[in-house]
Every structure is written in structure tokens, then in C-alpha cells.
Design an enzyme around this catalytic site. Structure first.
Site: not given
Ligand SMILES: O=C(O)C(=O)C[C@@H](O)CO
Ligand SMILES: [Mg+2]
Length: 390
Positions: A240, A266, A316, A336
Site C-alpha cells: 500500500e 486514501e 481506507h 479495513e
Molecule cells: O490505515 C491506513 O491505511 C493508513 O494509512 C493509516 C495511517 O495511520 C498509516 O498507517
Molecule cells: Mg494506508
């Protein structure tokens, strides 16, 4: 029915937060020399809540977490006057008014996030006005329940990460997302540390469960081209945001480089932003956030676009505004899910502001056919730990 008022309040968390640790999560600031801890600019410890009331007393709730004080100013100054006095059922017209009137300086980033918050509140009103959950207005129930992946596993001590993975494996999760801690600034030792953590997690969850890997924009194309071939043996479900959101050519090159699907979105905005990503085959998984991308009005269109490209949508973050888009679309196979924790990066703050979020059971989430609107109310339990800016 007409919109009577728009109220945007910033909830500033004053409670305890988990202190940041070095190499906690690779991120876009890692590539910029800094003496401060790089993840600090990516902490979400404030959140703007939007309440829109109609002339017959229905109140819709929206929210925005990107630059919340700026988002509030944009809502107060520019967006509220555009929707007050209007019929919320004219949501496409209202969305276009907000999008086009701010086009000279909006389109992406905090303006689109502010538009998203107003749009979420409008859709909450629509559902409440017909006593239906929002997903029933979008396409209805496409899943008996929503599969979700456990999302945390930030880069800490290897044993701590393995214990965390085991704990949530024992709770029935079959999909897990972890964060890399290292990138181009950390040399070959960082590469070794990244691979060590992935190997350690695979030791715990095995290969019958999915592992997703998050770079959070912390790599560059050269480093990602070195890392992806080394990661293939661990069979990640996706990698990601390997590079910054503007490097669409970089995404496209990486997405074709190995067998590993590249995910992102995101930090992309509007239907047009995702048209670009899909046309250029930049991502194999789309991850807009409904409180950033343009709200439900935009996300619903993007779901249809992704369906036509057979590119799955996994929004996201958890949070109700995303769950309704996943429940109502065959293009979105899963959500998620951040469980409620002490406030750390801030993905958890949603639980301290709103009631109504579903709790995952055995790796699944459920939405109620009979809860109208988005299904959220404002929580009072933690109000004393917030400074609220009217
Ligand atoms: O949850 C995700 O995909 C994020 O980008 C959250 C962010 O805090 C980085 O982990
Ligand atoms: Mg992310």
C-alpha cells in the site's frame, strides 16, 4: 424539507496519547531531513464534526479528519451558505455547487474533505428522513456481513508485533495489515528490518491468512523496485502507498513490476482522481476514504467506476461512512478495521467521538437494516477529554 443550519465543531483530543516511537511507520516525511519524529505530521488528534439540521428537526452527522480546523473554516465560510435553504434530496446539485464554487482552490485535499463532511451529513439526513440505513439508499445489502481486516501492527519490537498478531488471530481475524518501519533513508539495514518483520508475521499467521503491507508513502520508486521482488515470497495481498500520491507513473510501474498488487487512494480525491488511477493501471486495489474523497455522493460513483474496471474497493480506515459503501457494492469485498485502542496515530479517535460503530466479530462486521442514516450518534463519555472549538 430544507436545510436550516450547518454547525462545524472541532474536537481537539486532550487525553493521553501513546507516545510516538522511531521507525513506527514509514511515511512521506522519511525522505525529508528532519530532527523531529517523522510520523508527527500524520497524527489525527483532532476531528471536525458537522451537524446539519433541517426545518423538520432532522440532524445529520458528518465528519472530517484532514486539517480539521481548516476544514471547519471552509465549511463555515464557503460551504454552509451554499447548502442552507436547500433540499437535501438535491444532493447531486448541492455537491456540484460545493465542488464547482470552490474549484479555483479546491478539487483535492482539505476542500474536498470539507465537502465530504457536509455530504456525509446530508446522506445521514436522507436515511433518517425515510427511516432507512444509508446503504439501503445506495444499493442495499450485498453481503450477509462484511469481511474486515485487522489494521494496526505498526513497526515496534518484533516479539510485540508477533504477540499482537497472535492476539487478533485468536479473535478470528484472517486478514492483517502491518506497517513497514524503514525506507530509503535507512539503507540495507532498514531493508533487512523490513523483511524481518514480514517474515515474523508470516510465522504467526501462516500463509492461509492474508497479510497486507503498508508503506504510507514512505518509499520512492527506486527503493520500491528493490523491495518488491524481495517481498514476493511472502505473498502479500497488497503493498500500500509505496510512493507519494502524485507519483502516478511510479505507481503504474510498480503495479506491473511483480505479482504483488499495489494499492492506494486514501490521498486521492474525486471521481476524476480515480479515473486517472484506473486508466493508468496505477493501482490494483482502490482505497479512497469517504470522508476525504467527496463523501458518499462521490464514493458511490467511484464504486461504479471501479466495478467497470474490476478493481476492488477497500476504503481506507474503518468508520461507518466507509462501511455503508462496502455493504452496498459488489465492487467492495471487505473493510479495513481498527479496533478501539488508546489514542495513538488517531485512527482510533472516531470511537471517542461517535457511538454506533460496529465491533468486529470473528473478522466480520455487521450493519443493521433498521438503523436509519449512517447509524452514528455523538458520544458523551469522553467529552471531558476534548477541547471543542465552536
Ligand atoms: O490505515 C491506513 O491505511 C493508513 O494509512 C493509516 C495511517 O495511520 C498509516 O498507517
Ligand atoms: Mg494506508
Amino acid at each position: 424539507m430544507k436545510i436550516k443550519s450547518v454547525r462545524a465543531r472541532v474536537y481537539e483530543w486532550k487525553g493521553k496519547t501513546v507516545p510516538p516511537q522511531g521507525n513506527f511507520c514509514s511515511n512521506a516525511m522519511d525522505l525529508v531531513y528532519s530532527k523531529t519524529e517523522t510520523m508527527s505530521t500524520f497524527r489525527f488528534h483532532s476531528w471536525t464534526v458537522v451537524e446539519i439540521e433541517t426545518d423538520d428537526g432532522i440532524v445529520g452527522l458528518g465528519n472530517v479528519a484532514l486539517a480539521p480546523k481548516i476544514a471547519k473554516a471552509i465549511i463555515d465560510e464557503y460551504l454552509a451558505p451554499l447548502v442552507i435553504g436547500q433540499d437535501p434530496w438535491d444532493y447531486e446539485y448541492l455537491w456540484q455547487r460545493m465542488y464547482r464554487s470552490t474549484h479555483a482552490w479546491g478539487r483535492k485535499g482539505v476542500t474536498m474533505a470539507a465537502i465530504s463532511a457536509v455530504d456525509l451529513a446530508i446522506w445521514d439526513i436522507l436515511g433518517k428522513s425515510v427511516n432507512k440505513p444509508v446503504f439501503k439508499l445506495l444499493g442495499g445489502r450485498t453481503k450477509e456481513k462484511i469481511p474486515c481486516y485487522y489494521s494496526k501492527l505498526y513497526r515496534t519490537d518484533i516479539q510485540e508485533m508477533q504477540d499482537e498478531a497472535q492476539k487478533f488471530l485468536d479473535q478470528g481475524f484472517t486478514m492483517f495489515k502491518s506497517r513497514f518501519g524503514y525506507g530509503p533513508a535507512h539503507g540495507t539495514q532498514g531493508v533487512k528490518e523490513n523483511l524481518k518483520a514480514v517474515e515474523a508475521l508470516r510465522e504467526v499467521i501462516g500463509y492461509d491468512n492474508d497479510l497486507m503491507l503498508e508503506c504510507y508513502m514512505g518509499w520512492n520508486l527506486e527503493y520500491a523496485k528493490r523491495m518488491l521482488p524481495k517481498l514476493e515470497k511472502f505473498q502479500p495481498r497488497w503493498v500500500e502507498e509505496p510512493v507519494i500520491a502524485d507519483d502516478i507513473d511510479g505507481y503504474a510501474e510498480l503495479n506491473q513490476l511483480t505479482s504483488i498488487p499495489i494499492s492506494g487512494g486514501e490521498h486521492e480525491f474525486s471521481l476524476y482522481g480515480f479515473k486517472q488511477l484506473l486508466e493508468r493501471k496505477a493501482v490494483s486495489v482502490v482505497q479512497y476514504d469517504t470522508n476525504r474523497v467527496g463523501g458518499i455522493t462521490a464514493a458511490h460513483k467511484i464504486n461504479a467506476l471501479c466495478e467497470s474496471y474490476s478493481v476492488p474497493v477497500v476504503p481506507h480506515a474503518g468508520q461507518m461512512h466507509n462501511y455503508h459503501l462496502t455493504m452496498s457494492s459488489m465492487a467492495s469485498p471487505m473493510s479495513e478495521y481498527f479496533p478501539m485502542f488508546d489514542v495513538e496515530v488517531g485512527n482510533e479517535l472516531f470511537y471517542y467521538i461517535f457511538d454506533g460503530e460496529p465491533v468486529a466479530e470473528n473478522g466480520f462486521l455487521q450493519l443493521d437494516d433498521n438503523t436509519p442514516g449512517l447509524g452514528l450518534t455523538l458520544k458523551t463519555e469522553f467529552l471531558d477529554q476534548f477541547n471543542i472549538i465552536e
